[in-house]
Design an enzyme around this catalytic site. Structure first.
Site, mmCIF file in Angstrom:
data_model
loop_
_atom_site.group_PDB
_atom_site.id
_atom_site.type_symbol
_atom_site.label_atom_id
_atom_site.label_comp_id
_atom_site.label_asym_id
_atom_site.label_seq_id
_atom_site.Cartn_x
_atom_site.Cartn_y
_atom_site.Cartn_z
ATOM 1 N N GLY A 120 0.814 -1.215 0.000
ATOM 2 C CA GLY A 120 0.000 0.000 0.000
ATOM 3 C C GLY A 120 0.844 1.259 0.000
ATOM 4 N N SER A 124 1.048 2.228 -7.806
ATOM 5 C CA SER A 124 0.358 2.598 -9.052
ATOM 6 C C SER A 124 0.515 4.086 -9.334
ATOM 7 C CB SER A 124 -1.138 2.281 -8.969
ATOM 8 O OG SER A 124 -1.334 1.018 -8.463
ATOM 9 N N ALA A 126 2.819 6.088 -8.146
ATOM 10 C CA ALA A 126 4.228 6.392 -8.402
ATOM 11 C C ALA A 126 4.584 6.027 -9.846
ATOM 12 C CB ALA A 126 5.120 5.651 -7.413
ATOM 13 N N ASP A 167 -1.189 10.650 -2.686
ATOM 14 C CA ASP A 167 -0.123 9.732 -3.094
ATOM 15 C C ASP A 167 0.604 10.254 -4.340
ATOM 16 O OD1 ASP A 167 -2.499 9.401 -4.436
ATOM 17 O OD2 ASP A 167 -2.511 7.228 -4.378
HETATM 18 O O1 PMV Z 1 -4.749 3.095 0.683
HETATM 19 P P1 PMV Z 1 -3.858 4.244 0.518
HETATM 20 O O2 PMV Z 1 -2.578 4.095 1.244
HETATM 21 O O3 PMV Z 1 -3.673 4.632 -0.905
HETATM 22 O O4 PMV Z 1 -4.548 5.480 1.247
HETATM 23 C C1 PMV Z 1 -5.847 5.866 0.979
HETATM 24 C C2 PMV Z 1 -6.136 7.152 1.656
HETATM 25 C C3 PMV Z 1 -7.562 7.641 1.473
HETATM 26 O O5 PMV Z 1 -7.653 8.882 2.151
HETATM 27 C C4 PMV Z 1 -8.546 6.677 2.103
HETATM 28 C C5 PMV Z 1 -7.920 7.823 0.012
HETATM 29 C C6 PMV Z 1 -7.355 9.063 -0.651
HETATM 30 O O6 PMV Z 1 -7.470 9.167 -1.891
HETATM 31 O O7 PMV Z 1 -6.852 9.961 0.032
#
Ligand code: PMV
Length: 336
Positions: A120, A124, A126, A167
């Protein structure tokens, strides 16, 4: 540049290599989907993309980590039809690039991660960031980091519907960021070394499913959920200050508070709870899940003295501790 000049632009043989880091959510997940702030840091596990211009108007993709071998699609068909899960982020990145800049020719891409895509860490996103940066380099578009973020985030929203883009920002800008939905704010937080221990639950969370689950629960109690998001944003703001001051005691308390709210949203799990409580009992400043919840990873903020016992406790609770460095450089060209 005219169409003809673009067409005549030399097609290089040697691939351009780009890398971008994975990320770890510190505080603010889920609330950040709804116009609130979060804190995210990058990890020293990188996604690497090698990309080459080709004469034919195709995307050719090899992403062995996600089970994609010899994937080939016409540039004009990108974003349409059935797209395998392991190819979708890169495909939308390439699609949006060619939609914005009408170049002649295509691209051959291969991706490789130095980490498991099951953790996690945002492999993807990146990969998509790397693809856009490589296209920018190969077609001499000279995109700024902000433009790379915008193009890539557009694709993520097209794929997932609701997504904050934290991300994408982490992979693009690197370091540790205070981030508001869609990049309304992307502020680097200058902090040298965050004393974290990261424990992997052993199973992958599906982010899109969990975001939908929270949205569904919120339909019944909209005011309650909205207030929870407000509380999370408040604690993220205080955490931002604590992080800047390296006040780990306060940050630990805020991490615990955030975990409470995440449990309230319904994204906790027994396995995560076991690992989190084990870390706290062993003397961590605070511990919480990181990311969408249910699976993936948890984080514990620890002093140097307690690091070893916390690692042992998380391992005994069934977690796999991953050794990482935080706040690393964002997307970069490894080879032109
Ligand atoms: O599952 P991850 O590590 O990609 O985190 C998701 C974080 C959320 O806030 C739930 C979704 C988002 O787009 O911010």
């Amino acid at each position: 540049m005219s169409f003809l000049e673009r067409r005549n632009n030399q097609v290089k043989d040697r691939p351009c290599v780009v890398s971008a880091p994975g990320k770890l959510m510190l505080l603010g997940e889920h609330a950040v989907v709804y116009n609130r702030a979060c804190l995210v840091t990058t990890v020293d596990q990188r996604m690497q993309v090698a990309a080459k211009r080709i004469e034919q108007q195709f995307l050719k993709l090899e992403a062995k980590d996600t089970g994609i071998y010899a994937y080939k699609k016409k540039i004009t068909r990108l974003g349409k039809g059935r797209i395998p899960k392991g190819a979708v982020f890169v495909e939308f990145a390439v699609y949006n690039f060619f939609k914005n800049y009408e170049f002649y020719g295509g691209i051959e891409i291969s991706t490789k991660a130095t980490f498991s895509c099951r953790y996690g860490f945002g492999s993807s996103s990146a990969a998509a960031v790397c693809a856009i940066a490589a296209l920018s380099e190969l077609f001499k578009v000279n995109l700024s980091l902000r433009e790379i973020f915008n193009l890539c985030y557009k694709g993520v929203v097209e794929i997932q519907g609701k997504a904050s883009g934290f991300d994408v920002a982490a992979a693009t800008f690197g370091g540790t960021l205070y981030f508001v939905t869609g990049g309304q704010t992307i502020e680097p937080i200058r902090v040298e070394k965050i004393p974290l221990v990261v424990g992997y639950t052993g199973f992958k969370a599906d982010t899109a499913t969990l975001v939908k689950l929270v949205a569904k629960k919120a339909l019944k109690f909209p005011v309650v959920f909205d207030n929870i998001y407000n509380q999370i944003e408040k604690l993220v703001q205080i955490a931002r200050e604590a992080l800047l001051k390296r006040d780990w005691v306060t940050l630990g308390q805020l991490i615990d508070l955030n975990q409470g709210y995440l449990e309230a949203l319904g994204v906790g799990s027994e396995k995560l709870a076991r690992m989190i409580y084990a870390a706290r009992t062993a003397g961590a400043y605070g511990a919480k899940l990181s990311g969408a919840g249910v699976g993936d990873c948890m984080i514990a903020l620890v002093s140097d003295q307690k690091r070893k016992v916390v690692i042992k406790a998380i391992t005994e609770a069934g977690g796999k501790v991953i050794d990482l460095k935080f706040g690393v450089e964002g997307v970069r060209i490894e080879r032109k």
